[in-house]
Design an enzyme around this catalytic site. Structure first.
Site, PDB file in Angstrom:
ATOM      1  N   GLY A  49       5.981  21.830  39.843  1.00  0.00           N
ATOM      2  CA  GLY A  49       4.680  21.560  40.370  1.00  0.00           C
ATOM      3  C   GLY A  49       4.371  22.986  40.914  1.00  0.00           C
ATOM      4  O   GLY A  49       3.270  23.012  41.692  1.00  0.00           O
ATOM      5  N   CYS A  50       4.937  24.043  40.722  1.00  0.00           N
ATOM      6  CA  CYS A  50       4.619  25.245  41.204  1.00  0.00           C
ATOM      7  C   CYS A  50       4.124  25.971  40.102  1.00  0.00           C
ATOM      8  O   CYS A  50       4.534  25.902  39.058  1.00  0.00           O
ATOM      9  CB  CYS A  50       5.796  26.170  41.933  1.00  0.00           C
ATOM     10  SG  CYS A  50       6.507  25.283  43.032  1.00  0.00           S
ATOM     11  N   ALA A  51       3.256  26.799  40.177  1.00  0.00           N
ATOM     12  CA  ALA A  51       2.692  27.665  39.283  1.00  0.00           C
ATOM     13  C   ALA A  51       3.378  28.896  38.787  1.00  0.00           C
ATOM     14  O   ALA A  51       3.447  29.039  37.503  1.00  0.00           O
ATOM     15  CB  ALA A  51       1.292  28.103  39.578  1.00  0.00           C
TER      16      ALA A  51
END
Length: 132
Positions: A49-51
């Protein structure tokens, strides 16, 4: 009330008037983190969920929460450092009751992070709070 280390960050932020300086401070906090050993950068510690790439390694010891983290993005490493100051050293029983959104709101981060960074921060907080 948050931990003393987090309160220090809040106080430091109050002295910094512009967001460029605050971002620099967050980045400096991230640079001060101990690097996460390569052996701990595995799928089980990776935060989805983190870029950017983010790893959080959590180690409860004697009922006390501890974690290490690292990211390949400087600002995200700084956010990990801020979360470290908020959570590390708390009793395990208190992890789930920390209102991270409100505490981080005291820093004004909510209004100054991109949508992607906000989503990543939320994913990191969810991972941490799942330990409580």
């Amino acid at each position: 009330m948050a931990q003393a280390a987090f309160e220090e960050v809040v106080e430091d932020f109050e002295f910094l008037e512009d967001w460029e300086d605050r971002y620099r401070m967050v980045i400096e906090l991230g640079k001060a983190l101990d690097p996460l050993p390569e052996a701990l950068k595995v799928p089980a510690t990776k935060v989805e969920g983190c870029a950017s790439q983010v790893w959080l390694h959590m180690t409860p010891e004697d009922g006390v929460f501890h974690f290490q983290g690292e990211s390949d993005a400087m600002i995200v490493s700084g956010l990990i450092a801020v979360l470290h100051k908020l959570y590390d050293g708390l009793p395990m029983s208190e992890i789930a009751s920390v209102d991270a959104k409100a505490e981080l709101g005291r820093l004004g981060l909510n209004e100054h992070l991109s949508a992607q960074r906000s989503n990543g921060l939320r994913a990191m907080i969810e991972r941490i709070q799942s330990q409580g």
